[in-house]
Design a protein around this motif. Structure first.
Motif, mmCIF file in Angstrom:
data_model
loop_
_atom_site.group_PDB
_atom_site.id
_atom_site.type_symbol
_atom_site.label_atom_id
_atom_site.label_comp_id
_atom_site.label_asym_id
_atom_site.label_seq_id
_atom_site.Cartn_x
_atom_site.Cartn_y
_atom_site.Cartn_z
ATOM 1 N N PHE A 171 35.417 24.261 -5.122
ATOM 2 C CA PHE A 171 35.754 24.624 -3.747
ATOM 3 C C PHE A 171 34.500 24.480 -2.892
ATOM 4 O O PHE A 171 33.396 24.830 -3.331
ATOM 5 C CB PHE A 171 36.275 26.062 -3.656
ATOM 6 C CG PHE A 171 37.628 26.263 -4.266
ATOM 7 C CD1 PHE A 171 38.769 25.802 -3.633
ATOM 8 C CD2 PHE A 171 37.763 26.923 -5.484
ATOM 9 C CE1 PHE A 171 40.022 25.986 -4.194
ATOM 10 C CE2 PHE A 171 39.008 27.119 -6.052
ATOM 11 C CZ PHE A 171 40.143 26.643 -5.405
ATOM 12 N N ASP A 172 34.679 23.975 -1.684
ATOM 13 C CA ASP A 172 33.569 23.774 -0.752
ATOM 14 C C ASP A 172 33.957 24.428 0.570
ATOM 15 O O ASP A 172 34.866 23.962 1.266
ATOM 16 C CB ASP A 172 33.310 22.278 -0.563
ATOM 17 C CG ASP A 172 31.988 22.006 0.135
ATOM 18 O OD1 ASP A 172 31.685 22.698 1.123
ATOM 19 O OD2 ASP A 172 31.255 21.103 -0.309
ATOM 20 N N VAL A 173 33.274 25.527 0.912
ATOM 21 C CA VAL A 173 33.669 26.351 2.051
ATOM 22 C C VAL A 173 32.434 26.683 2.883
ATOM 23 O O VAL A 173 31.378 27.001 2.323
ATOM 24 C CB VAL A 173 34.328 27.667 1.566
ATOM 25 C CG1 VAL A 173 34.782 28.512 2.742
ATOM 26 C CG2 VAL A 173 35.497 27.372 0.634
ATOM 27 N N THR A 174 32.548 26.606 4.191
ATOM 28 C CA THR A 174 31.454 27.071 5.040
ATOM 29 C C THR A 174 31.540 28.590 5.151
ATOM 30 O O THR A 174 32.604 29.189 4.930
ATOM 31 C CB THR A 174 31.535 26.456 6.445
ATOM 32 O OG1 THR A 174 32.697 26.966 7.110
ATOM 33 C CG2 THR A 174 31.605 24.934 6.372
ATOM 34 N N VAL A 175 30.429 29.212 5.502
ATOM 35 C CA VAL A 175 30.436 30.663 5.620
ATOM 36 C C VAL A 175 31.410 31.107 6.706
ATOM 37 O O VAL A 175 32.030 32.179 6.604
ATOM 38 C CB VAL A 175 29.006 31.193 5.879
ATOM 39 C CG1 VAL A 175 28.516 30.794 7.265
ATOM 40 C CG2 VAL A 175 28.949 32.701 5.696
ATOM 41 N N ALA A 176 31.608 30.281 7.729
ATOM 42 C CA ALA A 176 32.561 30.623 8.790
ATOM 43 C C ALA A 176 34.001 30.568 8.288
ATOM 44 O O ALA A 176 34.885 31.240 8.841
ATOM 45 C CB ALA A 176 32.383 29.677 9.976
ATOM 46 N N GLN A 177 34.257 29.772 7.243
ATOM 47 C CA GLN A 177 35.608 29.652 6.693
ATOM 48 C C GLN A 177 35.909 30.703 5.628
ATOM 49 O O GLN A 177 37.057 30.819 5.184
ATOM 50 C CB GLN A 177 35.797 28.257 6.084
ATOM 51 C CG GLN A 177 35.769 27.124 7.085
ATOM 52 C CD GLN A 177 35.722 25.764 6.403
ATOM 53 O OE1 GLN A 177 35.113 25.599 5.338
ATOM 54 N NE2 GLN A 177 36.369 24.772 7.016
ATOM 55 N N MET A 178 34.907 31.465 5.217
ATOM 56 C CA MET A 178 35.099 32.425 4.131
ATOM 57 C C MET A 178 36.202 33.448 4.406
ATOM 58 O O MET A 178 36.990 33.760 3.498
ATOM 59 C CB MET A 178 33.780 33.133 3.813
ATOM 60 C CG MET A 178 32.856 32.320 2.918
ATOM 61 S SD MET A 178 33.563 32.001 1.277
ATOM 62 C CE MET A 178 33.557 33.648 0.571
ATOM 63 N N PRO A 179 36.324 34.010 5.613
ATOM 64 C CA PRO A 179 37.424 34.958 5.836
ATOM 65 C C PRO A 179 38.795 34.357 5.545
ATOM 66 O O PRO A 179 39.647 35.002 4.920
ATOM 67 C CB PRO A 179 37.265 35.328 7.316
ATOM 68 C CG PRO A 179 35.806 35.153 7.584
ATOM 69 C CD PRO A 179 35.416 33.955 6.772
ATOM 70 N N ASP A 180 39.021 33.119 5.979
ATOM 71 C CA ASP A 180 40.313 32.479 5.723
ATOM 72 C C ASP A 180 40.478 32.164 4.241
ATOM 73 O O ASP A 180 41.571 32.312 3.680
ATOM 74 C CB ASP A 180 40.434 31.194 6.546
ATOM 75 C CG ASP A 180 41.803 30.540 6.383
ATOM 76 O OD1 ASP A 180 42.802 31.166 6.783
ATOM 77 O OD2 ASP A 180 41.865 29.423 5.829
ATOM 78 N N PHE A 181 39.396 31.742 3.584
ATOM 79 C CA PHE A 181 39.467 31.420 2.160
ATOM 80 C C PHE A 181 39.794 32.669 1.337
ATOM 81 O O PHE A 181 40.638 32.627 0.430
ATOM 82 C CB PHE A 181 38.133 30.815 1.708
ATOM 83 C CG PHE A 181 38.090 30.442 0.256
ATOM 84 C CD1 PHE A 181 38.831 29.379 -0.232
ATOM 85 C CD2 PHE A 181 37.308 31.164 -0.643
ATOM 86 C CE1 PHE A 181 38.797 29.030 -1.579
ATOM 87 C CE2 PHE A 181 37.260 30.825 -1.983
ATOM 88 C CZ PHE A 181 38.008 29.755 -2.454
ATOM 89 N N LEU A 182 39.160 33.789 1.650
ATOM 90 C CA LEU A 182 39.431 35.027 0.922
ATOM 91 C C LEU A 182 40.854 35.518 1.193
ATOM 92 O O LEU A 182 41.532 36.017 0.287
ATOM 93 C CB LEU A 182 38.414 36.098 1.310
ATOM 94 C CG LEU A 182 36.967 35.813 0.886
ATOM 95 C CD1 LEU A 182 36.031 36.884 1.428
ATOM 96 C CD2 LEU A 182 36.843 35.724 -0.628
ATOM 97 N N ASP A 183 41.302 35.374 2.429
ATOM 98 C CA ASP A 183 42.682 35.743 2.746
ATOM 99 C C ASP A 183 43.659 34.894 1.940
ATOM 100 O O ASP A 183 44.693 35.381 1.470
ATOM 101 C CB ASP A 183 42.938 35.565 4.245
ATOM 102 C CG ASP A 183 44.380 35.861 4.620
ATOM 103 O OD1 ASP A 183 44.744 37.050 4.675
ATOM 104 O OD2 ASP A 183 45.151 34.898 4.833
ATOM 105 N N LEU A 184 43.329 33.625 1.752
ATOM 106 C CA LEU A 184 44.183 32.732 0.975
ATOM 107 C C LEU A 184 44.245 33.173 -0.484
ATOM 108 O O LEU A 184 45.321 33.188 -1.100
ATOM 109 C CB LEU A 184 43.645 31.306 1.081
ATOM 110 C CG LEU A 184 44.511 30.180 0.505
ATOM 111 C CD1 LEU A 184 45.828 30.093 1.254
ATOM 112 C CD2 LEU A 184 43.765 28.853 0.573
ATOM 113 N N LEU A 185 43.106 33.551 -1.063
ATOM 114 C CA LEU A 185 43.100 34.006 -2.451
ATOM 115 C C LEU A 185 43.957 35.252 -2.637
ATOM 116 O O LEU A 185 44.654 35.401 -3.644
ATOM 117 C CB LEU A 185 41.669 34.295 -2.906
ATOM 118 C CG LEU A 185 40.707 33.112 -3.027
ATOM 119 C CD1 LEU A 185 39.354 33.585 -3.530
ATOM 120 C CD2 LEU A 185 41.254 32.027 -3.949
ATOM 121 N N GLU A 186 43.922 36.132 -1.665
ATOM 122 C CA GLU A 186 44.639 37.398 -1.818
ATOM 123 C C GLU A 186 46.109 37.304 -1.443
ATOM 124 O O GLU A 186 46.948 37.980 -2.051
ATOM 125 C CB GLU A 186 43.966 38.486 -0.977
ATOM 126 C CG GLU A 186 44.606 39.853 -1.148
ATOM 127 C CD GLU A 186 43.647 40.988 -0.878
ATOM 128 O OE1 GLU A 186 44.057 41.948 -0.226
ATOM 129 O OE2 GLU A 186 42.491 40.911 -1.322
#
Length: 413
Positions: free
Chosen positions: A342-357
């Motif tokens: 996975f390749d994520v910018t720090v700005a995208q982390m909130p959306d990425f974590l929401d996706l995991l949960e």
């Protein structure tokens, strides 16, 4: 380690500790091993051509059971007042590893210094005779090209070694919880069929809580293992007594907010682990791209699959429960066989974590996941791989090797 049937003899996540040589009766009284030397024979003595029919009346199983009981009786007679924290090897110098974490990644496994992840269901205590038998049976004497009889004999032998290690740990627990605790690790298998021999000696520890396993490890790490060894509790995944998994933060304004988000997705049964619950979804590497001037962060997403038990050779799917699976988010690289990047910018982390949960099996969420994932068909796949490989070599110059992509997610789109 490699191979599903071979690895299905251990749980996906557990911690290992060692008996201090000063308390190891095989070290203090080596004649005990000489008396029981016939019971310490292993299937490897027959080499790679172990006849499979010999397993019908397996002499090695009878021998290991006899030694197991004799060892337990010897310890119960000698340590009739029980064993305390002092019996756990605490290490002698900073480079020592008195506590280890073992992760199983379906058909491979890895071990790491310290205690990573949340409190595991099982823990092992290893003494010298057990350590040597594990090493000689599974490493020095194991032939990956051996016959089915050879590999099956070793697999069945390891079943009892696992029960030994778990039983030795249980000797530190209160006597009234040992049987139920062991039974909880084996699901619907009857206690009799586990073939464990528990001692009659009491615990040498006075517990003050109703969670003796957690209290034991917190006291061990907090007060017994020297600080110079460098073993600390996992700051993301471990929950101390009384703690609960937090919700995802509403805003991400500080480092603590991001840690809260990571802790939230470590809870059992998140949407991601329920949806992606096959053998090809166990280990992923996450690159978090930081703002210019700051070093990118690398983390491993280790999926721990719940097994009701790990006793059976076949039918592993019947022991799984994805509602209890969980992700350990760990800094750096774990394992050698990544299933995905996975390749994520720090700005995208909130959306990425929401996706995991909260991910749903919808085209919209699948598209979100593809945005962050590095599929094997992408034209820039190899630059992603090369960056992670180079970072691995930089971070761990002594232990690093070449990542094996044989288990990378097979579907190309």
């Amino acid at each position: 380690c490699r191979g599903q049937i071979a690895l299905n003899v251990i749980p996906d996540h557990f911690w290992v500790m060692f008996l201090d040589p000063e308390f190891d009766l095989s070290v203090r009284y080596p004649a005990f091993l000489r008396v029981h030397q016939d019971d310490l024979k292993m299937p490897i003595e027959q080499g790679s051509l172990f006849p499979v029919l010999d397993l019908i009346n397996n002499p090695y199983y009878r021998a290991i059971q006899h030694f197991f009981k004799a060892r337990q009786d010897f310890y119960a007679a000698h340590y009739y007042q029980g064993l305390g924290y002092g019996a756990i090897w605490r290490g002698n110098r900073p480079g020592d590893s008195p506590l280890l974490t073992v992760y199983r990644h379906f058909d491979s496994a890895s071990s790491h210094k310290g205690i990573l992840g949340e409190l595991p269901r099982t823990m092992w205590l290893i003494d010298y005779p057990l350590f040597e038998r594990i090493y000689y049976a599974l490493v020095a004497g194991f032939d990956v090209y051996g016959t089915m009889g050879h590999q099956l004999a070793i697999r069945l032998y390891m079943d009892t070694l696992r029960v030994e290690a778990e039983s030795y740990f249980l000797e530190f627990m209160p006597t009234d919880v040992r049987k139920n605790m062991l039974q909880s690790w084996y699901g619907k298998i009857s206690y009799r069929d586990i073939h464990a021999f528990q001692t009659t000696m009491p615990s040498g520890i006075t517990f003050s809580t109703r969670d003796p396993k957690r209290e034991f490890i917190e006291q061990l790490v907090g007060k017994w293992i020297p600080k110079s060894i460098g073993i600390r509790f996992d700051p993301i995944n471990y929950l101390h007594a009384g703690e609960k998994y937090p919700p995802l933060p509403e805003k991400y304004n500080s480092r603590e907010d991001y840690l809260q988000g990571l802790r939230s997705v470590a809870r059992p049964g998140t949407a991601f682990v329920r949806l992606f619950n096959n053998y090809n979804a166990n280990l992923a590497y996450l690159r978090i791209r930081m703002p210019k001037g700051k070093k990118d962060i690398v983390a491993s997403l280790v999926v721990n699959r719940w097994h009701d038990n790990v006793t059976y050779l076949f039918g592993e799917k019947g022991t799984l429960d994805s509602s209890k699976d969980r992700i350990d988010v760990l800094k750096g690289f774990i394992g050698s066989y990544p299933n995905y990047f996975f390749d994520v910018t720090v700005a995208q982390m909130p959306d990425f974590l929401d996706l995991l949960e909260n991910m749903q099996d919808t085209p919209e969420d699948i598209a979100r996941l593809k945005q962050y994932g590095v599929n094997r068909s992408r034209e820039d796949f190899w630059p992603h791989y090369d960056w992670l490989q180079q970072r691995f070599l930089q971070d761990q110059p002594v232990r690093a090797g070449i990542f094996d992509l044989n288990r990378y997610y097979f579907h190309a789109d």
